[in-house]
Design a protein around this motif. Structure first.
Motif, short mmCIF file in Angstrom:
data_model
loop_
_atom_site.label_atom_id
_atom_site.label_comp_id
_atom_site.label_asym_id
_atom_site.label_seq_id
_atom_site.Cartn_x
_atom_site.Cartn_y
_atom_site.Cartn_z
N ILE A 3 6.58 1.19 12.51
CA ILE A 3 6.32 2.04 13.57
C ILE A 3 4.54 1.85 13.84
O ILE A 3 4.20 2.26 15.23
CB ILE A 3 6.44 3.42 12.92
CG1 ILE A 3 8.01 3.64 12.79
CG2 ILE A 3 5.88 4.74 13.51
CD1 ILE A 3 8.32 4.91 12.24
N ALA A 4 3.99 1.62 12.88
CA ALA A 4 2.17 1.53 13.07
C ALA A 4 2.18 0.23 14.17
O ALA A 4 1.32 0.54 14.99
CB ALA A 4 1.59 1.03 11.72
N TRP A 41 -9.86 -3.07 14.79
CA TRP A 41 -10.19 -2.26 13.54
C TRP A 41 -8.97 -2.57 12.60
O TRP A 41 -8.95 -3.01 11.48
CB TRP A 41 -10.51 -1.21 13.52
CG TRP A 41 -12.14 -1.05 13.99
CD1 TRP A 41 -12.81 -0.92 15.26
CD2 TRP A 41 -13.17 -0.95 12.99
NE1 TRP A 41 -14.17 -0.90 15.09
CE2 TRP A 41 -14.36 -1.02 13.75
CE3 TRP A 41 -13.21 -1.08 11.59
CZ2 TRP A 41 -15.39 -0.72 12.95
CZ3 TRP A 41 -14.53 -0.85 10.77
CH2 TRP A 41 -15.52 -0.72 11.55
N VAL A 42 -7.76 -2.23 13.08
CA VAL A 42 -6.47 -2.17 12.13
C VAL A 42 -5.97 -3.56 12.03
O VAL A 42 -5.70 -3.85 10.58
CB VAL A 42 -5.50 -1.28 13.03
CG1 VAL A 42 -3.87 -1.64 12.20
CG2 VAL A 42 -5.67 0.05 13.32
N ASN A 47 -5.66 -7.70 7.61
CA ASN A 47 -5.73 -9.15 7.25
C ASN A 47 -6.52 -8.99 5.99
O ASN A 47 -6.21 -9.57 4.91
CB ASN A 47 -6.64 -9.80 8.18
CG ASN A 47 -5.71 -10.13 9.30
OD1 ASN A 47 -4.44 -10.51 9.41
ND2 ASN A 47 -6.41 -10.59 10.60
N LEU A 48 -7.30 -8.13 5.76
CA LEU A 48 -8.06 -7.85 4.41
C LEU A 48 -7.23 -7.44 3.45
O LEU A 48 -7.04 -7.90 2.17
CB LEU A 48 -9.12 -6.94 4.79
CG LEU A 48 -10.15 -6.73 3.19
CD1 LEU A 48 -10.85 -8.10 2.84
CD2 LEU A 48 -10.92 -5.62 3.50
N LEU A 49 -6.22 -6.55 3.73
CA LEU A 49 -5.25 -5.91 2.79
C LEU A 49 -4.27 -7.05 2.41
O LEU A 49 -4.22 -7.08 0.98
CB LEU A 49 -4.36 -4.86 3.39
CG LEU A 49 -5.07 -3.51 3.50
CD1 LEU A 49 -4.47 -2.48 4.20
CD2 LEU A 49 -5.65 -2.86 2.18
N VAL A 50 -3.78 -7.87 3.22
CA VAL A 50 -2.67 -9.01 2.87
C VAL A 50 -3.43 -9.98 2.25
O VAL A 50 -2.99 -10.38 1.31
CB VAL A 50 -2.28 -9.46 4.35
CG1 VAL A 50 -1.33 -10.56 4.04
CG2 VAL A 50 -1.42 -8.31 4.85
N GLU A 51 -4.79 -10.59 2.70
CA GLU A 51 -5.21 -11.76 2.09
C GLU A 51 -5.92 -11.47 0.82
O GLU A 51 -5.69 -12.16 -0.07
CB GLU A 51 -6.22 -12.34 3.20
CG GLU A 51 -5.73 -12.86 4.36
CD GLU A 51 -4.75 -14.00 4.08
OE1 GLU A 51 -4.86 -14.89 3.31
OE2 GLU A 51 -3.78 -13.90 4.78
N THR A 78 -2.26 -0.20 6.23
CA THR A 78 -1.23 -0.47 5.14
C THR A 78 0.09 -0.53 5.62
O THR A 78 0.94 -1.25 5.28
CB THR A 78 -1.33 0.89 4.38
OG1 THR A 78 -2.89 0.87 3.59
CG2 THR A 78 -0.55 0.89 3.07
N TRP A 79 0.47 0.36 6.63
CA TRP A 79 1.66 0.32 7.27
C TRP A 79 2.12 -1.07 7.98
O TRP A 79 3.37 -1.51 7.95
CB TRP A 79 1.94 1.46 8.18
CG TRP A 79 1.85 2.84 7.37
CD1 TRP A 79 2.58 3.09 6.29
CD2 TRP A 79 1.15 4.13 7.94
NE1 TRP A 79 2.14 4.44 5.86
CE2 TRP A 79 1.57 5.07 6.94
CE3 TRP A 79 0.50 4.33 9.24
CZ2 TRP A 79 1.07 6.21 6.98
CZ3 TRP A 79 0.21 5.79 9.16
CH2 TRP A 79 0.46 6.72 8.17
N CYS A 80 1.04 -1.54 8.68
CA CYS A 80 1.30 -2.71 9.32
C CYS A 80 1.54 -3.90 8.37
O CYS A 80 2.19 -4.85 8.75
CB CYS A 80 -0.15 -3.20 10.45
SG CYS A 80 -0.07 -2.35 11.94
#
Length: 136
Positions: A3-4, A41-42, A47-51, A78-80
């Motif tokens: 949804i994001a 920004w998102v 990418n930061l959250l995943v990597e 987070t949702w993405c």
């Protein structure tokens, strides 16, 4: 497609340079973001959250940051990334973000295991600033 991700597509659709988010902060601070800038920004936060945070489907992410437009960015990121957003049970100003893939407790705020990562959330003045492709 989450949804994001669909929301980002809508924000960057027909007129991506039009204001999509206006935030009013303390001391008469006003921030206006276009759909394109918000999506940028998102994307960077995702990418930061995943990597760095190894966030993926099923990962719980505790978002414990002050009310700010960047909190929306981290929630959407987070949702993405496929993560599950968890909010603190009460207002806290600690500014921490916790991710876990193997919770050892039913209470996500007390989860501690070898796979749990706790990092200081970036303060509003230290959040990565989008750079142009030429500024490497």
């Amino acid at each position: 497609m989450s949804i994001a991700t669909k929301v980002l597509d809508l924000l960057t659709g027909d007129e991506p340079n039009q204001p999509r988010l206006t935030w009013y902060g303390p001391d008469d601070e006003r921030v206006e973001l276009s759909g394109r800038v918000l999506a940028n920004w998102v994307t960077k936060a995702t990418n930061l959250l995943v990597e760095e945070g190894e966030v993926g489907p099923g990962t719980r992410v505790l978002l414990d940051v002050p009310v700010h437009w960047r909190a929306l960015v981290w929630a959407m990121a987070t949702w993405c990334a496929g993560g599950e957003l968890v909010l603190p049970p009460r207002r806290s100003s600690r500014g921490t973000a916790t991710t876990t893939t193997t919770p050892t407790s039913r209470n996500p705020w007390t989860t501690r295991s070898p796979s749990t990562r706790t990092r200081r959330a970036r303060s509003s003045s230290r959040t990565p600033t989008p750079r142009s492709p030429t500024s490497r």
